[in-house]
Design an enzyme around this catalytic site. Structure first.
Site, mmCIF file in Angstrom:
data_model
loop_
_atom_site.group_PDB
_atom_site.id
_atom_site.type_symbol
_atom_site.label_atom_id
_atom_site.label_comp_id
_atom_site.label_asym_id
_atom_site.label_seq_id
_atom_site.Cartn_x
_atom_site.Cartn_y
_atom_site.Cartn_z
ATOM 1 N N SER A 126 0.865 -1.156 0.177
ATOM 2 C CA SER A 126 0.094 -0.225 0.033
ATOM 3 C C SER A 126 0.788 1.311 -0.173
ATOM 4 C CB SER A 126 -0.902 -0.041 1.228
ATOM 5 O OG SER A 126 -1.619 1.175 1.374
ATOM 6 N N TYR A 139 -2.608 -1.066 10.174
ATOM 7 C CA TYR A 139 -2.648 -1.514 8.669
ATOM 8 C C TYR A 139 -1.063 -0.840 8.270
ATOM 9 C CZ TYR A 139 -3.918 -1.283 4.051
ATOM 10 O OH TYR A 139 -3.939 -1.271 2.508
#
Length: 243
Positions: A126, A139
């Site tokens: 990401s 995350y």
């Protein structure tokens, strides 16, 4: 025929890759494969957090299909939550899925890649692995870990002609953001579709590309963040607190 395996195969990006890829035996790994029967006949169901079952399933895949030529570690999830509301159990679960399962799958298939001196490992990370923002502490930590693992592994396996590609995306129009529609409205101009991400990945199968950062707007933001971290912290702190 070469083997291409995707974990987290029910995810939107994984499904789009499966639709677009050609010339490979498509092997799909997921905790629930019931919705994948129209995509491939090579389906394997397993709970990624059950390490023994995961290793056994990967070994069964190798026995059934032979060496994996392209491994796409797509399985993963995230949520928006202030750090103080996170529990140790929540964080451990996310690391189990996003990081440890990815490493376990890679470790199981890597010896065959090394033996045949070819292969490609594609890890879906990401932009958060470069630009961590508020309410994504767990995350972002997992995606930093995925990128760090990938960068180190790339050096280890280079002499075996194995390529490692990290895919860093910004917001993607998938069910990942379904629970937070207001966030998507705010970042809509920078959000991309799963179809777009899959097309970029498929275009780089069997190449030496080391990193994809999508879309280009957030890639520029990533570069800016690397060079001017204090400025970016101030901007993202205001903007991304909308989550």
């Amino acid at each position: 025929m070469k083997n291409l395996l995707i974990t987290g195969a029910t995810g939107d990006i994984a499904r789009e890759i499966a639709k677009q890829v050609q010339g490979y035996r498509l092997i799909l790994l997921s905790r629930d494969v019931s919705s994948l029967k129209d995509i491939s006949e090579h389906l394997y169901q397993v709970n990624l957090t059950d390490e023994k079952a995961l290793i056994a399933t990967c070994q069964q895949i190798s026995q059934d299909c032979g060496a994996i030529d392209v491994l796409i570690n797509n399985a993963g999830y995230g949520y928006f939550k202030p750090f103080l509301t996170d529990t140790t159990s929540d964080v451990r679960q996310m690391f189990d899925v996003n990081v440890l399962a990815l490493m376990t799958v890679t470790r199981t298939f890597l010896p065959d890649m090394i033996a045949q001196k070819s292969g490609q490992i594609i890890n879906i990370a990401s932009i958060a692995s470069y630009m961590a923002t508020s309410k994504t502490t767990a995350y972002a930590a997992t995606k930093f870990a995925v990128r760090g693992f990938s960068d180190a592994l790339r050096q280890e396996v280079a002499d075996a002609n194995i390529k490692v590609l990290v895919v860093n995306t910004g917001p993607v129009l998938t069910k990942f953001h379904a629970a937070n529609p207001d966030y998507l409205k705010k970042v809509g101009k920078n959000a991309v579709t799963a179809t777009f991400v899959a097309k970029k990945i498929v275009a780089h199968l069997q190449t030496s590309k080391r990193e994809l950062n999508l879309p280009w707007q957030l890639n520029l933001a990533r570069i800016f963040a690397i060079n001017f971290p204090n400025v970016v912290d101030k901007i993202t702190r205001r903007f991304f607190n909308i989550k």
